[in-house]
Design a protein around this motif. Structure first.
Motif, mmCIF file in Angstrom:
data_model
loop_
_atom_site.group_PDB
_atom_site.id
_atom_site.type_symbol
_atom_site.label_atom_id
_atom_site.label_comp_id
_atom_site.label_asym_id
_atom_site.label_seq_id
_atom_site.Cartn_x
_atom_site.Cartn_y
_atom_site.Cartn_z
ATOM 1 N N LEU A 227 21.569 36.921 44.692
ATOM 2 C CA LEU A 227 23.117 36.817 44.760
ATOM 3 C C LEU A 227 23.617 37.045 43.571
ATOM 4 N N ASP A 228 24.849 37.729 43.309
ATOM 5 C CA ASP A 228 25.240 38.000 42.363
ATOM 6 C C ASP A 228 27.046 37.331 42.591
ATOM 7 N N ALA A 229 27.008 36.100 41.847
ATOM 8 C CA ALA A 229 28.166 35.225 42.416
ATOM 9 C C ALA A 229 29.580 35.929 41.537
ATOM 10 N N ASP A 230 29.410 37.128 40.772
ATOM 11 C CA ASP A 230 30.437 37.595 40.103
ATOM 12 C C ASP A 230 31.299 38.353 41.304
ATOM 13 N N ASP A 231 32.050 37.676 42.149
ATOM 14 C CA ASP A 231 32.571 38.280 43.368
ATOM 15 C C ASP A 231 33.984 37.617 43.763
ATOM 16 N N ALA A 232 35.081 38.168 43.913
ATOM 17 C CA ALA A 232 36.185 37.507 44.159
ATOM 18 C C ALA A 232 36.315 36.723 45.514
ATOM 19 N N ARG A 233 35.679 37.129 46.480
ATOM 20 C CA ARG A 233 35.563 36.315 47.664
ATOM 21 C C ARG A 233 34.884 34.864 47.484
ATOM 22 N N LEU A 234 33.730 34.908 46.641
ATOM 23 C CA LEU A 234 33.066 33.827 46.521
ATOM 24 C C LEU A 234 33.960 32.995 45.468
ATOM 25 N N LYS A 235 34.642 33.432 44.396
ATOM 26 C CA LYS A 235 35.475 32.549 43.551
ATOM 27 C C LYS A 235 36.671 31.877 44.352
ATOM 28 N N ALA A 236 37.040 32.613 45.166
ATOM 29 C CA ALA A 236 38.376 32.062 45.934
ATOM 30 C C ALA A 236 37.881 30.983 46.750
ATOM 31 N N MET A 237 36.534 30.691 47.005
ATOM 32 C CA MET A 237 35.973 29.428 47.770
ATOM 33 C C MET A 237 35.862 28.207 46.592
ATOM 34 N N PHE A 238 36.123 28.806 45.479
ATOM 35 C CA PHE A 238 35.683 27.895 44.179
ATOM 36 C C PHE A 238 37.277 27.525 43.521
ATOM 37 N N SER A 239 38.135 28.293 43.975
ATOM 38 C CA SER A 239 39.402 28.078 43.077
ATOM 39 C C SER A 239 39.662 26.791 43.108
ATOM 40 N N ARG A 240 39.927 25.900 43.867
ATOM 41 C CA ARG A 240 40.444 24.618 43.770
ATOM 42 C C ARG A 240 39.651 23.885 42.585
ATOM 43 N N HIS A 241 38.267 24.221 42.613
ATOM 44 C CA HIS A 241 37.725 23.429 41.365
ATOM 45 C C HIS A 241 38.364 24.082 40.093
ATOM 46 N N MET A 242 38.326 25.339 39.906
ATOM 47 C CA MET A 242 38.861 25.911 38.689
ATOM 48 C C MET A 242 40.185 25.450 38.319
ATOM 49 N N LYS A 243 41.178 25.084 39.240
ATOM 50 C CA LYS A 243 42.588 24.612 38.908
ATOM 51 C C LYS A 243 42.265 23.237 38.380
ATOM 52 N N ASN A 244 41.295 22.480 38.994
ATOM 53 C CA ASN A 244 41.205 21.091 38.444
ATOM 54 C C ASN A 244 40.803 21.108 37.128
ATOM 55 N N ASP A 245 39.785 22.245 36.675
ATOM 56 C CA ASP A 245 39.414 22.176 35.168
ATOM 57 C C ASP A 245 40.485 22.700 34.554
#
Length: 537
Positions: A227-245
């Motif tokens: 898996l290459d997690a450098d992907d906009a679709r995967l990071k969209a799933m993580f966006s809530r946690h990035m905003k929290n940070d």
């Protein structure tokens, strides 16, 4: 054909990791469940409640697109397809995009992960378990990954590099391929390795795609999913946690507390969190995001955002935000139906700082498994050790301790004055009885004299040992030479050798042998004699 010894006794593992493996009570608050096969039952039940069908659908979509240009084995494709089902889970390891896999333990990480998935399937047949290799494609430490070692030579990629290493062009590796062509020899195994390097790095445009190809070639037949997690679709799933940070600095607050608790227990801290644990990654840069007053800045650039602007940017372009070492574990556990992370001692040390952070983000904390560690040696080396009457475990001693042990064992003279020391103590017993009947000063004089004579015996013992070392220097050197060969620069073989150094002699049997011998639940250091080892290159 294999021997084991405790991690602690090797001298190469920290007290933190040794205590964790030994399940010391003081570390239990820092992890969720200890990785026994029975404990996985509760782990998969907990994870199944929090990982949604939508995330499964998104993950499978990304994986299928990333595998579109690869020759995908039936085992790997079956694993990818299975992730659509609620009964499928992953077990994951991660590694940098080291040139030609980098240190030998790259293989051990992945073999440990594949074997864990296999054992879990045997124990829990109603579920599926997918071994995942998480490529650290967003890392930017090029100097850590731009080389590998082969038979005492360093093969290095000379390149000016900036930004995420996964984006780096493989252009310029032609010269290194020519060097490898000269240095690897002409054997069948060498020709395979040279061809593998050329296809991986000369026929793929980026370091990420080259590494994906290489890992797939080595492990695809065993069902490994890369898996290459450098992907906009995967990071969209993580966006809530990035905003929290960005807004609440949850990782900083929680991880700092855990780090202080570990420090109070006497352990060294592996990583220190920052207030913001994200990089901005775009147009060839990957730089830290910091907050000053009410605005957010990207270091080493002129980029500046208001709070609303940066939150909007997370929503519109999540791929421009890259987790650091503290945030990456959370990202992994958000986007994967993951049960366990398999890593080295340094990795597990920083994971042990993260449990309260995961709890604050309401994400299941994975089970932490120390990867297998192995010392590989040939049957020829085993024969030499047997002739020298030296168990392979003795090679883990320091050179000084190994030489002393060999000298004591092979000397025709007894180099142990323990009996003389006991005899001396017996002689002084009468003097101490007499001293107890007189004044305190006489007692002190007797004690001082006893210590002086014991020190004299210690000195004589050391002198005798030194003399016998000189006498047995030639014999001792044979053992020390083997130690230097298997522990280059007094370091573990797995941290220095590249897999090619073993493969050039052992060939295609190497990975199947490791898969056969390595047990992810055997938390001991493995010394493995390769049974069919051709030393001709």
């Amino acid at each position: 054909m294999a021997d084991c010894l405790p991690f602690r006794s090797t001298g190469f593992f920290s007290d933190l990791i040794s205590d964790y493996i030994e399940e010391k009570q003081n570390l239990k608050p820092f992890y969720n469940r200890f990785p026994s096969v029975d404990n996985f039952k509760d782990q998969l039940e907990e994870k199944s409640k929090s990982y949604t069908k939508d995330y499964r659908k998104g993950l499978v979509e990304v994986l299928n697109s990333q595998y579109a240009g690869l020759s995908t084995s039936e085992a790997t494709q079956s694993h990818i397809n299975s992730l659509s089902e609620n009964s499928a889970f992953t077990v994951t390891t991660g590694h940098q995009l080291n040139l030609f896999t980098g240190p030998l333990y790259f293989l051990y990480k992945i073999v440990s992960t594949i074997n864990l998935a296999k054992q879990l399937k045997e124990r829990y047949p109603d579920s599926s378990f997918v071994p995942v290799y998480w490529m650290a494609s967003e890392d930017h430490d090029f100097e850590e990954i731009n080389f590998f070692n082969f038979k005492h030579k360093k093969f290095q990629w000379e390149k000016k590099a900036e930004g995420a290493v996964g984006h780096l062009s493989t252009s310029g590796l032609e010269e290194l391929a020519k060097t490898i062509e000269k240095e690897f020899g002409k054997s069948e195994n060498a020709e395979y390795l040279k061809g593998l390097f050329k296809v991986a790095y000369l026929e793929h445009e980026t370091l990420a795609s080259a590494t994906q190809f290489l890992a797939n070639e080595l492990f695809g037949a065993y069902g490994l999913v890369i898996l290459d997690a450098d992907d906009a679709r995967l990071k969209a799933m993580f966006s809530r946690h990035m905003k929290n940070d960005l807004l609440y600095h949850t990782a900083f607050r929680q991880t700092e507390k855990q780090a202080h608790k570990l420090a109070d227990l006497g352990y060294n801290i592996q990583v220190n969190p920052r207030e913001i644990n994200l990089f901005y990654m775009h147009d060839g840069i990957r730089e830290r995001i910091v907050k000053q007053d009410d605005d957010y800045y990207v270091l080493e650039t002129e980029l500046r955002f208001s709070e609303q602007e940066i939150l909007d940017l997370v929503g519109e372009h999540p791929e421009r935000f890259s987790p650091n070492v503290v945030m990456r574990p959370l990202y992994q556990e958000v986007i994967l139906p993951n049960l366990a992370y398999i890593g080295g001692g340094g990795e597990l040390a920083y994971w042990l700082e993260l449990k309260s952070f995961f709890e604050a983000e309401n994400i299941t904390f994975p089970m932490l498994m120390l990867r297998n560690s192995v010392l590989l040696y040939s049957d020829k080396t085993a024969g030499k050790l047997k002739k020298l009457d030296t168990p392979v475990q003795d090679l883990f001693l320091t050179p000084e301790a190994l030489e002393a042990k060999q000298t004591r064992k092979n000397s025709s003279i007894e180099i142990d004055f323990e009996s003389q020391k006991k005899h001396l103590e017996k002689q002084f017993e009468d003097l101490f009885d007499l001293a107890n009947k007189t004044d305190h000063s006489f007692y002190g004089a007797v004690a001082a004299q006893e210590k002086k004579q014991k020190n004299g015996l210690d000195h004589l013992e050391k002198r005798l040992l030194k003399a016998q070392k000189l006498k047995l220097k030639s014999e001792n050197e044979r053992v020390l030479k083997l130690q230097r060969m298997l522990f280059p620069n007094q370091s573990l073989q797995e941290r220095t050798f590249n897999f090619s150094e073993i493969y050039v002699d052992y060939g295609e049997k190497l990975i199947p042998e490791l898969l056969e011998e390595l047990d992810p639940f055997q938390f001991e250091f493995l010394c493995l004699e390769l049974r069919i080892y051709n030393t001709k290159s």
